[in-house]
Write a protein that holds these residues in place. Structure first.
Motif, PDB file in Angstrom:
ATOM      1  N   PRO A 124      -8.891  13.497   4.884  1.00 56.04           N
ATOM      2  CA  PRO A 124      -8.021  13.550   3.713  1.00 56.04           C
ATOM      3  C   PRO A 124      -6.595  13.144   4.088  1.00 56.04           C
ATOM      4  O   PRO A 124      -6.164  13.300   5.243  1.00 56.04           O
ATOM      5  N   LEU A 125      -5.892  12.611   3.123  1.00 56.74           N
ATOM      6  CA  LEU A 125      -4.502  12.260   3.368  1.00 56.74           C
ATOM      7  C   LEU A 125      -3.675  13.533   3.471  1.00 56.74           C
ATOM      8  O   LEU A 125      -3.893  14.488   2.718  1.00 56.74           O
ATOM      9  N   PRO A 126      -2.735  13.577   4.393  1.00 54.27           N
ATOM     10  CA  PRO A 126      -1.941  14.793   4.564  1.00 54.27           C
ATOM     11  C   PRO A 126      -0.865  14.929   3.495  1.00 54.27           C
ATOM     12  O   PRO A 126      -0.415  13.954   2.918  1.00 54.27           O
ATOM     13  N   LYS A 127      -0.466  16.167   3.273  1.00 56.13           N
ATOM     14  CA  LYS A 127       0.694  16.412   2.415  1.00 56.13           C
ATOM     15  C   LYS A 127       1.928  16.124   3.258  1.00 56.13           C
ATOM     16  O   LYS A 127       1.936  16.356   4.476  1.00 56.13           O
ATOM     17  N   MET A 128       2.961  15.615   2.614  1.00 58.41           N
ATOM     18  CA  MET A 128       4.192  15.267   3.322  1.00 58.41           C
ATOM     19  C   MET A 128       5.392  15.759   2.530  1.00 58.41           C
ATOM     20  O   MET A 128       5.305  15.908   1.311  1.00 58.41           O
ATOM     21  N   ASP A 129       6.502  15.916   3.233  1.00 56.74           N
ATOM     22  CA  ASP A 129       7.721  16.239   2.510  1.00 56.74           C
ATOM     23  C   ASP A 129       8.253  14.967   1.858  1.00 56.74           C
ATOM     24  O   ASP A 129       7.772  13.860   2.124  1.00 56.74           O
ATOM     25  N   LYS A 130       9.244  15.123   1.000  1.00 62.62           N
ATOM     26  CA  LYS A 130       9.743  13.992   0.219  1.00 62.62           C
ATOM     27  C   LYS A 130      10.255  12.866   1.112  1.00 62.62           C
ATOM     28  O   LYS A 130      10.017  11.682   0.820  1.00 62.62           O
ATOM     29  N   ALA A 131      10.944  13.193   2.191  1.00 61.76           N
ATOM     30  CA  ALA A 131      11.477  12.145   3.067  1.00 61.76           C
ATOM     31  C   ALA A 131      10.346  11.301   3.662  1.00 61.76           C
ATOM     32  O   ALA A 131      10.440  10.074   3.713  1.00 61.76           O
ATOM     33  N   LYS A 132       9.271  11.960   4.099  1.00 59.69           N
ATOM     34  CA  LYS A 132       8.119  11.232   4.652  1.00 59.69           C
ATOM     35  C   LYS A 132       7.436  10.391   3.575  1.00 59.69           C
ATOM     36  O   LYS A 132       7.001   9.269   3.836  1.00 59.69           O
ATOM     37  N   LEU A 133       7.303  10.944   2.354  1.00 57.31           N
ATOM     38  CA  LEU A 133       6.711  10.192   1.253  1.00 57.31           C
ATOM     39  C   LEU A 133       7.510   8.922   0.978  1.00 57.31           C
ATOM     40  O   LEU A 133       6.945   7.832   0.800  1.00 57.31           O
ATOM     41  N   LEU A 134       8.851   9.050   0.965  1.00 58.67           N
ATOM     42  CA  LEU A 134       9.697   7.887   0.724  1.00 58.67           C
ATOM     43  C   LEU A 134       9.590   6.871   1.854  1.00 58.67           C
ATOM     44  O   LEU A 134       9.607   5.660   1.620  1.00 58.67           O
ATOM     45  N   ASP A 135       9.465   7.352   3.098  1.00 55.53           N
ATOM     46  CA  ASP A 135       9.296   6.433   4.238  1.00 55.53           C
ATOM     47  C   ASP A 135       7.961   5.692   4.150  1.00 55.53           C
ATOM     48  O   ASP A 135       7.893   4.483   4.373  1.00 55.53           O
ATOM     49  N   LEU A 136       6.884   6.415   3.829  1.00 59.00           N
ATOM     50  CA  LEU A 136       5.582   5.776   3.688  1.00 59.00           C
ATOM     51  C   LEU A 136       5.611   4.769   2.545  1.00 59.00           C
ATOM     52  O   LEU A 136       5.091   3.661   2.660  1.00 59.00           O
ATOM     53  N   HIS A 137       6.251   5.146   1.446  1.00 63.50           N
ATOM     54  CA  HIS A 137       6.382   4.242   0.304  1.00 63.50           C
ATOM     55  C   HIS A 137       7.106   2.964   0.721  1.00 63.50           C
ATOM     56  O   HIS A 137       6.659   1.843   0.412  1.00 63.50           O
ATOM     57  N   ALA A 138       8.196   3.108   1.447  1.00 68.27           N
ATOM     58  CA  ALA A 138       8.956   1.938   1.906  1.00 68.27           C
ATOM     59  C   ALA A 138       8.105   1.068   2.838  1.00 68.27           C
ATOM     60  O   ALA A 138       8.090  -0.162   2.721  1.00 68.27           O
ATOM     61  N   ALA A 139       7.383   1.695   3.745  1.00 63.65           N
ATOM     62  CA  ALA A 139       6.538   0.944   4.683  1.00 63.65           C
ATOM     63  C   ALA A 139       5.422   0.194   3.949  1.00 63.65           C
ATOM     64  O   ALA A 139       5.134  -0.967   4.258  1.00 63.65           O
ATOM     65  N   ARG A 140       4.803   0.854   2.974  1.00 67.02           N
ATOM     66  CA  ARG A 140       3.725   0.192   2.209  1.00 67.02           C
ATOM     67  C   ARG A 140       4.270  -0.966   1.394  1.00 67.02           C
ATOM     68  O   ARG A 140       3.650  -2.028   1.321  1.00 67.02           O
ATOM     69  N   ILE A 141       5.432  -0.802   0.769  1.00 69.36           N
ATOM     70  CA  ILE A 141       6.018  -1.894  -0.001  1.00 69.36           C
ATOM     71  C   ILE A 141       6.393  -3.044   0.932  1.00 69.36           C
ATOM     72  O   ILE A 141       6.112  -4.214   0.633  1.00 69.36           O
ATOM     73  N   GLY A 142       6.970  -2.729   2.062  1.00 70.42           N
ATOM     74  CA  GLY A 142       7.303  -3.778   3.028  1.00 70.42           C
ATOM     75  C   GLY A 142       6.083  -4.530   3.508  1.00 70.42           C
ATOM     76  O   GLY A 142       6.078  -5.768   3.581  1.00 70.42           O
ATOM     77  N   ASP A 143       5.021  -3.802   3.799  1.00 72.92           N
ATOM     78  CA  ASP A 143       3.791  -4.418   4.256  1.00 72.92           C
ATOM     79  C   ASP A 143       3.187  -5.287   3.142  1.00 72.92           C
ATOM     80  O   ASP A 143       2.828  -6.439   3.361  1.00 72.92           O
ATOM     81  N   TYR A 144       3.102  -4.727   1.950  1.00 74.88           N
ATOM     82  CA  TYR A 144       2.556  -5.454   0.797  1.00 74.88           C
ATOM     83  C   TYR A 144       3.342  -6.734   0.531  1.00 74.88           C
ATOM     84  O   TYR A 144       2.774  -7.770   0.211  1.00 74.88           O
ATOM     85  N   SER A 145       4.678  -6.650   0.676  1.00 75.24           N
ATOM     86  CA  SER A 145       5.514  -7.760   0.264  1.00 75.24           C
ATOM     87  C   SER A 145       5.341  -9.006   1.126  1.00 75.24           C
ATOM     88  O   SER A 145       5.521 -10.119   0.631  1.00 75.24           O
ATOM     89  N   ILE A 146       4.983  -8.855   2.395  1.00 74.82           N
ATOM     90  CA  ILE A 146       4.999 -10.009   3.293  1.00 74.82           C
ATOM     91  C   ILE A 146       3.684 -10.277   4.015  1.00 74.82           C
ATOM     92  O   ILE A 146       3.428 -11.382   4.479  1.00 74.82           O
ATOM     93  N   ARG A 147       2.829  -9.291   4.106  1.00 72.60           N
ATOM     94  CA  ARG A 147       1.601  -9.450   4.900  1.00 72.60           C
ATOM     95  C   ARG A 147       0.650 -10.413   4.212  1.00 72.60           C
ATOM     96  O   ARG A 147       0.358 -10.294   3.047  1.00 72.60           O
ATOM     97  N   ASN A 148       0.165 -11.363   4.973  1.00 70.44           N
ATOM     98  CA  ASN A 148      -0.904 -12.226   4.483  1.00 70.44           C
ATOM     99  C   ASN A 148      -2.216 -11.483   4.685  1.00 70.44           C
ATOM    100  O   ASN A 148      -2.344 -10.626   5.553  1.00 70.44           O
ATOM    101  N   CYS A 149      -3.206 -11.807   3.897  1.00 71.27           N
ATOM    102  CA  CYS A 149      -4.500 -11.136   4.002  1.00 71.27           C
ATOM    103  C   CYS A 149      -5.136 -11.441   5.345  1.00 71.27           C
ATOM    104  O   CYS A 149      -5.147 -12.564   5.804  1.00 71.27           O
ATOM    105  N   GLY A 150      -5.696 -10.433   5.931  1.00 65.66           N
ATOM    106  CA  GLY A 150      -6.385 -10.649   7.183  1.00 65.66           C
ATOM    107  C   GLY A 150      -6.251  -9.491   8.115  1.00 65.66           C
ATOM    108  O   GLY A 150      -5.594  -8.551   7.901  1.00 65.66           O
TER     109      GLY A 150
END
Length: 136
Positions: free
Chosen positions: A110-136
């Motif tokens: 299961p995905l862990p619960k996180m505090d707000k700062a960690k949630l915002l960091d994960l959100h930023a990382a996912r958006i960054g990854d989504y924005s530039i990563r090519n499929c593969g």
């Protein structure tokens, strides 16, 4: 329609996207690949034909499919409203990051619960990854 993107089967969805990208049918081998849809109605009809349910957030009425070359840097920017809406969800207590369920299925945890700062960091990382990563 609803408030969130919902895809009933992420693997089937991925096979449909791979079929459009390659022109090979990853859903039913040996058959012609489904054509790249040009409208949201076409996309939903194709999904229905293969037993896939997709629900888009209210207000999404258009469709844009982009296929670029491997030599082109493409940076996809999410809509400002979607970034802000997800951040607002992090204000609630006991929030679990809204990851697609296949992550839990593939990694058997299961995905862990996180505090707000960690949630915002994960959100930023996912958006960054989504924005530039090519499929593969």
């Amino acid at each position: 329609m609803g408030t969130k993107l919902e895809i009933s089967d992420e693997i089937l969805w991925g096979k449909l996207v791979k079929s459009w990208a390659t022109g090979e049918n990853y859903i039913v081998r040996g058959r012609p690949a489904p054509p790249i849809p040009r409208t949201l109605a076409d996309l939903l009809a194709q999904a229905t034909d293969i037993g896939l349910r997709i629900s888009f957030p209210d207000g999404m009425v258009g469709l844009e499919i982009i296929q670029y070359s491997g030599q082109t840097v493409v940076i996809k920017l999410p809509p400002k409203s979607m970034v802000e809406a997800t951040e607002a969800e992090f204000e609630a207590t006991d929030v679990i990051y809204p990851m697609p369920r296949f992550y839990e299925e593939f990694f058997h945890m299961p995905l862990p619960k996180m505090d707000k700062a960690k949630l915002l960091d994960l959100h930023a990382a996912r958006i960054g990854d989504y924005s530039i990563r090519n499929c593969g």
